[in-house]
Every structure is written in structure tokens, then in C-alpha cells.
Design an enzyme around this catalytic site. Structure first.
Site, PDB file in Angstrom:
ATOM      1  N   HIS A 132      -5.351   9.155  -0.972  1.00 39.71           N
ATOM      2  CA  HIS A 132      -5.783   7.783  -1.272  1.00 39.71           C
ATOM      3  C   HIS A 132      -4.584   6.898  -1.569  1.00 39.71           C
ATOM      4  CE1 HIS A 132      -5.155   8.314  -5.646  1.00 39.71           C
ATOM      5  NE2 HIS A 132      -5.642   9.541  -5.467  1.00 39.71           N
ATOM      6  N   CYS A 133      -4.826   5.613  -1.534  1.00 34.68           N
ATOM      7  CA  CYS A 133      -3.820   4.625  -1.906  1.00 34.68           C
ATOM      8  C   CYS A 133      -3.694   4.621  -3.429  1.00 34.68           C
ATOM      9  CB  CYS A 133      -4.254   3.245  -1.406  1.00 34.68           C
ATOM     10  SG  CYS A 133      -2.949   2.000  -1.467  1.00 34.68           S
TER      11      CYS A 133
ATOM     12  N   MET B 105      -9.828   2.881   0.499  1.00 34.07           N
ATOM     13  CA  MET B 105      -8.578   3.534   0.905  1.00 34.07           C
ATOM     14  C   MET B 105      -8.499   4.981   0.454  1.00 34.07           C
ATOM     15  SD  MET B 105      -5.592   0.672   0.779  1.00 34.07           S
ATOM     16  CE  MET B 105      -4.751   1.022   2.319  1.00 34.07           C
TER      17      MET B 105
ATOM     18  N   GLU C 115     -28.473  25.424  -2.744  1.00 35.13           N
ATOM     19  CA  GLU C 115     -29.425  24.347  -2.466  1.00 35.13           C
ATOM     20  C   GLU C 115     -28.749  22.982  -2.603  1.00 35.13           C
ATOM     21  OE1 GLU C 115     -31.427  24.961  -6.844  1.00 35.13           O
ATOM     22  OE2 GLU C 115     -32.467  23.658  -5.447  1.00 35.13           O
ATOM     23  N   THR C 116     -27.950  22.844  -3.650  1.00 38.57           N
ATOM     24  CA  THR C 116     -27.220  21.607  -3.917  1.00 38.57           C
ATOM     25  C   THR C 116     -25.873  22.024  -4.459  1.00 38.57           C
ATOM     26  OG1 THR C 116     -29.247  20.382  -4.435  1.00 38.57           O
ATOM     27  CG2 THR C 116     -27.200  19.483  -5.307  1.00 38.57           C
TER      28      THR C 116
ATOM     29  N   ASP D 291      -1.189   8.792  -1.762  1.00 39.21           N
ATOM     30  CA  ASP D 291      -1.097   9.974  -2.619  1.00 39.21           C
ATOM     31  C   ASP D 291      -1.909  11.081  -1.973  1.00 39.21           C
ATOM     32  OD1 ASP D 291      -1.593  11.978  -4.491  1.00 39.21           O
ATOM     33  OD2 ASP D 291      -2.449  10.645  -6.009  1.00 39.21           O
TER      34      ASP D 291
ATOM     35  N   HIS E  11     -27.960  14.056  -4.106  1.00 39.71           N
ATOM     36  CA  HIS E  11     -29.267  14.344  -4.695  1.00 39.71           C
ATOM     37  C   HIS E  11     -29.471  13.700  -6.066  1.00 39.71           C
ATOM     38  CE1 HIS E  11     -33.132  16.246  -5.332  1.00 39.71           C
ATOM     39  NE2 HIS E  11     -33.073  16.784  -4.139  1.00 39.71           N
TER      40      HIS E  11
ATOM     41  N   HIS F 139       0.852  -1.188   0.000  1.00 41.04           N
ATOM     42  CA  HIS F 139       0.000   0.000   0.000  1.00 41.04           C
ATOM     43  C   HIS F 139       0.887   1.236   0.000  1.00 41.04           C
ATOM     44  CE1 HIS F 139      -3.614  -2.371   0.732  1.00 41.04           C
ATOM     45  NE2 HIS F 139      -2.974  -3.011   1.693  1.00 41.04           N
TER      46      HIS F 139
ATOM     47  N   HIS G  23     -26.853  17.534  -0.892  1.00 40.09           N
ATOM     48  CA  HIS G  23     -28.011  18.388  -0.638  1.00 40.09           C
ATOM     49  C   HIS G  23     -28.470  18.112   0.784  1.00 40.09           C
ATOM     50  CE1 HIS G  23     -31.936  20.320  -1.398  1.00 40.09           C
ATOM     51  NE2 HIS G  23     -32.436  19.331  -0.685  1.00 40.09           N
TER      52      HIS G  23
ATOM     53  N   HIS H 119      -3.397  14.636  -2.344  1.00 43.70           N
ATOM     54  CA  HIS H 119      -3.680  15.660  -3.346  1.00 43.70           C
ATOM     55  C   HIS H 119      -3.175  17.025  -2.900  1.00 43.70           C
ATOM     56  CE1 HIS H 119      -7.173  13.376  -5.553  1.00 43.70           C
ATOM     57  NE2 HIS H 119      -6.069  12.652  -5.460  1.00 43.70           N
TER      58      HIS H 119
ATOM     59  N   HIS I 119      -8.114  -0.552  -4.901  1.00 40.46           N
ATOM     60  CA  HIS I 119      -7.801  -0.122  -3.536  1.00 40.46           C
ATOM     61  C   HIS I 119      -8.677   1.058  -3.122  1.00 40.46           C
ATOM     62  CE1 HIS I 119      -3.845  -2.241  -2.430  1.00 40.46           C
ATOM     63  NE2 HIS I 119      -4.326  -2.849  -3.491  1.00 40.46           N
TER      64      HIS I 119
END
Lengths: 364, 311
Positions: free
Chosen positions: A149-150, A167, A296-297, A112, A323, A109, A272, A114, A162
């Protein structure tokens, strides 16, 4: 071959990291991570200088139950939870992560971030085999909420597997002086909740019954076949259908301001709040952009996290849904806030209860 | 006006009634609907094959009686939700199936082309039949009635409660005179408590024990359809019904808790927003109707005679 190189690099960095950190001569802070939807205690703004903030993540391969029918998933996690825990630092801090891959696991494993810069967000430097661990340090130069994440490339086509097995997690990098609205006025929250939305793919047999597998490796081929069709069997918040409803509904009070962080490492989502709004929303999750207001969303791009700030104004149960209601109701993407307080008749009142319709006369 | 009561699947409006014998409207509607229930295979003139004849279902006979009962349906006073009233319910002598209809029983009905094919073809014969809708249960009752020459039907909510005895859950909903939102929260909390893990897999007959009437598995992990329609009732200050809306497209489902379900639903999966804890499984048991058989037949014949249209 690539894997071996990566492992060597990781080992080299692991040995080198403590010396480098001392060279920075910055104060250190060790954080105990907590399981979502909760977030470890942190300052929303700070007058202190940059620190090295230490976190520890342990890869856990395990079988989990993902719905009330008892459907089992061969899950992969950081620290046992889906999503993986949120790490909070401030802009300019250094994140120092120890990634442990216990010998009981079956696969390599890595991770990463971001929010980090270079080397696949650290993925190239952190690939660890079962029985190994690695230490990575990166500087938090951009503010916002970011997915991690992996990404175990180089050891087979396993990256999407993964991630879709659980993950992924989130890092929140706060501005040192805290969150602000578009006019630069400070925004503060009384609570923060962290939801990870994940599409899951559980193979089924010819009769449509979900299958379970003795090992992760046994589950691999069927699961990949299903994933390639891009139709998830479950879309859930925090690892299972109903993880954040009922007794696990997220509590809040009228008048409290709640920061809702929503991450999705795979698919687009459209959160939402049923009966509520997004007062301030960083839809793309990056705090150097002014927040949108009164939404709203909003939209969470697959592979990103977003943040919404809302002050609850009415008591009651608020569903927080994707939503696309098919995903919310049929596949599981529903969470609940349970809000205590006093009802405002001014905001809403039922003037007349349901009663026999006056339209009946015209039907005769 | 009467025919408006017979619209299965649609809301029907009853005229305001000061007297409002509680539930009378709902029962009347339920009777009418039952009489017009889909009769799968009803047009087949040939007698049922002898091979399909069942041994008479194992029935428990209950004496006539009256008891305090938490009425089914939604109740409003002055436009605010209130707890359903406690009423005195009376039942005639009642013969109730000792255990729920089994998968093997239902399959015989399917093979006789009298019941809709089940969703779950992997049902285990010796376990209770689950994933059945009210409509499926109606078809089964019609078939069993033809097969045995006796009238079988779903129990009313009151009959189910009478037979369930100590296992009936009195789910009077909490009230809050000032703030309905507090009531909604209390309901949510109660539903959350019920979400404790209850293994949904159907279990062998008797797994959930026997009640004081000798019925097996009442309020286990299989909820049971009743024939009672959903009603919304407006009460006056004295507690009498002044207006009621009856929706026979929704029926009362009984078990660990009472709930309301559209009649075509076979699997009451978890909803999202406002929907409470769903039944783990939907099944049924029938009662033998000794009293109303003739009356129902007359009603049915009368309906055909006058050609009243079912909309």
C-alpha cells in the site's frame, strides 16, 4: 524535511538499482500486470533458480463511480484499479518495482510491501513527487499473500486517506515447489481470483446526499472527518458496489479448483462463500503454515491478505460475501462466482417444493 | 376461511381448487386488502380544504378487451419451477393516469396529512414521485379518491400489462426439465444483462416516450406498484392450479421487468446473494375504478358491520 530526505534516498537508489541488479547476475523476467480480479500468468511451482522479476506501477489519481447511484469517489490507485494488481513471484526471487508518479498527479506517493524487509517495506525509499519515478528491489524471503500500500508519511497526515482511497494491492510469494496441504501433498489451482475489499468514505451534505469534489485536495478535509468516525459509507470488492456481480461475476466450472485471494488493507473482514466452503484456507495468508480445512467462514485481519482454495461441486451462482451481512448487503461487500456444470442430486435435492403448510388444520 | 385472505403481510393459504381460475385467488385477496387499506386521515370529518383540490388527473381511457398475458407469480409443476402460464386476461374499460404520480402531487397529499412523509424531502416537484412504498401509494389513492369523489386505486398486474401494451416485458422464466440449477443460471444471466447502465435519476415527464395507448414513460427508469399479491401456484398436469399460496405482504411491481417487493419498501436497492436486478426507482400511477366502487364500499361497510378483525 523528512520527505526531501526520502526523495533524495529514492533518487539515489533509482540510479543505483540497475548496477546492483547486474551484479546479481540473475535472469530477469518482465511481467505485464493485469487488473483484478485476474492475475498475470505464472507458474505454480518452478524448478528454475531465483530471478529478478520486474513490475511497473503507476500512481493514478482519478475520480471513479463506486455504486449504481453514481456516487463519485476521488480515488487514488496503482495502475488505475482498486485493488492494485497482484504480483506473483516465488520464494527467493527478487521483486523489482518501478513506481511512476505522473506529473498530472497532485500528491507524492510511495509503496510499503508487507512482504519486504526494512525501510517501512520500501516506503521510506520510494516517495516520489508528481513527475518522478523510482526503482526499488527487494528479496521475497517469506511465502504467502501480502498486502502492499501507499504510505506517504512525512508529507502530512495522509496515510489512511491514500489507503482508503484505493492505494493497496497484493503480492503473492509462492513456495518454489508450490502450495501444499498439511501433509505436504501438493495443492494446485485451475484458476486464481483476487479480491480486494476496501472500506470507502464519501462525505455527504446536510441532506444526506453524497458530495463530489473538483479535486482530491478539496475532498481531503471532509473525507478525513468522516474516516475518523470509522463508519464507512461503502465496503466493496474491487472498487465499486457490484464490481464482481452480474456480467462481471467470476466464472468457474464444476470440478475446477479456484484459489481465492482476499486482501483488506484497513478493516477486518470475514469472507464466506454462500453454498460453498474453504477446502484449504491460509487464513493469515502465509503458506509456511498448514492450511485449515473445510472452513465455513474465515477471517482476514485488516492489513493482511488471506487465501482459500475451493473445488466447486455444484453449478450455480455463489455469493462471496463479507459475512457481516450489513456490510455485504447494505454497504456492497458482495461478489459472485458463476459456476457451470451438472447438478449433483446426491449433494442436494429438494424433496418437496413449497406447498400449503400442513399446520393450517391446527389453526382452525 | 375468507378472513384468512385478509392478513396483510402474512402468507395466506387457499384451498386446492381444480378449476383454479388463474389468478382469481390473488385478485380476490387483492380486492380484500385494498378495501382495508390504511386510510390515512380517514377519520377526519372535515372536508378537504378547497385550496388542496386538484384538477382531475390526466387520464387515458382504454376500451375493454382481452389479451394473452404472462401470469404473475411463481409456478411449480411436480415440485419444479416452470414458466408462468400464458392466460387470457380480460379487462373492463379502464381509465389510467397518463403519467406517473408526480412529486408535487404526492407532496400535496403529505401536506393534507393523508400520506406518509416521503424519505426524500429533496424530491423535485416536477419529476415523478419515487421512493414510495405500496403503502404510500395506497394512502395516496385513498386521499385522491376522497378529494375527487371518484375511486382511484393501483392497477392490477393484468391491468398494468394491458395499459403498457407493447412495453410489457414477457418475462417467462427459462425452464430446464432435468437441472434446476441451469434455470437459475439462466435467470442470473438475464438479470445481469439488465444491469446495463440505466441512469436512476428521475427524468421529466415524457422522457421515456409514449406507448401505443398514449401513456407516458411506461417502463422507463421508474417501476410502478400494482395491487396484485405475490402467489405461489402448484399446477397439475393439465396446467390448472391445484394449490396456491397468496402473500399480500408482497406485491407485483411492473416496469422494464416484473418483480416482487415487500409492500413497505421504498427503495429497492441491490441485494446480495439471490436477489435479482432491482428496480431503479419505485413509483406508481393509478387507475380510476368505475365498476367496482360500489361493490368495494359495500364490502368495506360489511366488514365494519360484522367487525371482522384485521390481524
Amino acid at each position: 524535511m523528512i520527505a526531501k530526505t526520502a526523495i533524495r534516498a529514492a533518487v539515489a537508489l533509482g540510479l543505483a538499482a540497475p548496477a546492483l541488479a547486474q551484479a546479481l547476475e540473475l535472469p530477469r523476467q518482465k511481467i505485464e500486470l493485469v487488473a483484478p480480479p485476474f492475475v498475470h500468468p505464472h507458474a505454480q511451482a518452478t524448478k528454475e533458480g531465483p530471478k529478478i522479476v520486474e513490475f511497473r506501477l503507476t500512481a493514478e489519481e482519478k475520480e471513479i463511480v463506486i455504486d449504481d447511484a453514481g456516487t463519485k469517489l476521488r480515488a487514488m490507485t496503482f495502475n488505475g484499479s482498486i485493488p492494485a494488481p497482484m504480483m506473483v513471484v516465488h520464494e527467493g526471487d527478487y521483486v523489482e518495482v518501478t513506481l511512476v508518479n505522473p506529473a498530472t498527479n497532485s500528491m507524492p506517493h510511495n509503496i510499503d510491501f508487507h512482504a519486504a524487509t526494512g525501510a517501512s517495506g520500501g516506503g521510506d525509499l520510494t516517495l516520489v513527487n508528481p513527475g518522478e519515478q523510482v526503482v526499488l528491489r527487494w528479496k521475497a524471503t517469506r511465502t504467502g499473500v501480502f498486502v502492499y500500500h501507499c504510505i506517504p508519511g512525512g508529507v502530512g497526515p495522509m496515510v489512511p486517506w491514500h489507503i482508503a482511497s484505493g492505494m493497496s494491492g497484493t503480492v503473492m510469494v509462492l513456495p518454489r515447489d508450490g502450495l501444499k496441504d498439511r501433509n505436504g501433498r501438493p495443492l494446485r489451482y485451475d484458476r486464481v481470483y483476487y479480491l480486494g475489499e476496501q472500506d470507502l468514505y464519501v462525505p455527504h451534505d446536510a441532506k444526506g446526499k453524497f458530495k463530489s469534489y473538483d479535486t482530491h485536495v478539496d475532498a481531503f478535509a471532509d473525507t478525513m472527518d468522516l474516516m475518523r468516525k470509522l463508519v464507512p459509507t461503502h465496503v466493496v470488492f474491487n472498487g465499486r458496489v457490484g464490481a464482481l456481480t452480474g456480467r462481471n461475476a467470476m466464472p468457474a466450472k464444476v470440478g475446477e479448483t479456484v484459489l481465492i485471494v482476499h486482501s483488506q488493507a484497513d478493516r477486518d473482514s470475514r469472507p464466506h462463500l454462500v453454498g460453498g466452503h474453504g477446502d484449504y484456507v491460509w487464513e493469515s495468508g502465509k503458506f509456511s503454515n498448514p492450511p485449515e480445512t473445510d472452513l465455513e467462514t474465515w477471517f482476514i485481519r485488516g492489513g493482511s491478505a488471506g487465501a482459500a482454495l475451493y473445488t466447486f461441486l455444484q453449478p450455480g451462482v455463489y455469493a462471496y460475501v463479507n459475512h457481516n451481512m450489513v456490510e455485504a448487503f447494505e454497504l456492497g461487500a458482495t461478489a459472485h462466482f458463476r459456476v457451470e456444470g451438472t447438478w449433483s442430486d446426491d449433494l442436494m435435492t429438494r424433496i418437496r417444493a413449497p406447498e400449503p403448510s400442513t399446520a393450517k388444520a391446527s389453526l382452525r | 376461511m375468507m378472513r384468512r385472505l385478509w392478513l396483510p403481510g402474512h402468507s395466506s393459504v387457499l384451498p386446492p381448487s381444480r378449476r383454479g381460475m388463474l389468478g382469481a385467488a390473488a385478485i380476490l385477496a387483492a380486492v380484500a386488502i385494498s378495501a382495508l387499506a390504511p386510510e390515512h386521515g380517514a377519520g377526519r370529518a372535515s372536508p378537504e380544504p378547497a385550496a388542496l383540490r386538484l384538477a382531475a388527473p390526466d387520464l387515458v381511457e382504454l376500451q375493454a378487451g382481452h389479451f394473452r398475458h404472462r401470469a404473475a407469480g411463481e409456478f411449480l409443476r411436480d415440485g419444479r419451477p416452470v414458466a408462468a402460464p400464458l392466460v387470457t386476461a380480460e379487462t373492463k374499460t379502464l381509465a389510467v393516469m397518463k403519467h406517473q404520480v408526480m412529486a408535487v402531487d404526492y407532496q400535496r397529499c403529505v401536506e393534507a396529512h393523508a400520506c406518509p412523509v416521503a424519505d426524500d424531502d429533496g424530491a423535485i416537484p416536477d419529476l415523478p414521485m419515487v421512493k414510495v412504498s405500496w403503502r404510500d401509494a395506497q394512502a395516496y389513492a385513498s386521499w385522491l379518491s376522497r378529494l375527487t369523489g371518484e375511486r382511484f386505486r393501483l392497477p392490477t398486474d393484468e391491468e398494468w400489462a394491458y395499459a403498457a401494451a407493447g412495453r410489457f416485458e414477457d418475462d417467462a422464466l427459462p425452464e430446464n426439465a432435468r437441472d434446476d440449477s441451469q434455470r437459475r443460471l439462466a435467470i442470473y444471466d438475464r438479470q445481469a444483462r439488465r444491469q446495463e447502465m440505466l441512469d436512476p435519476a428521475p427524468r421529466p415527464v415524457g422522457s421515456f416516450g409514449v406507448n401505443e395507448n398514449g401513456l407516458l414513460d411506461v417502463a422507463g427508469n421508474v417501476w410502478e406498484w400494482t395491487d396484485t399479491c405475490y402467489t405461489r401456484n402448484a399446477l397439475d398436469a393439465r396446467g390448472d392450479i391445484v394449490a396456491a399460496t397468496v402473500n399480500c405482504g408482497i406485491r407485483v411491481v411492473e416496469g422494464r421487468h416484473r418483480t416482487y417487493m415487500s409492500d413497505f419498501i421504498r427503495d429497492a436497492r441491490a441485494g446480495g446473494c439471490a436477489i435479482g436486478t432491482p428496480p431503479r426507482n419505485l413509483g406508481f400511477r393509478l387507475v380510476r375504478d368505475d365498476g367496482a366502487w360500489d361493490a368495494r364500499h359495500r364490502l368495506f361497510a360489511w366488514v365494519r358491520l360484522f367487525g371482522l378483525r384485521i390481524e
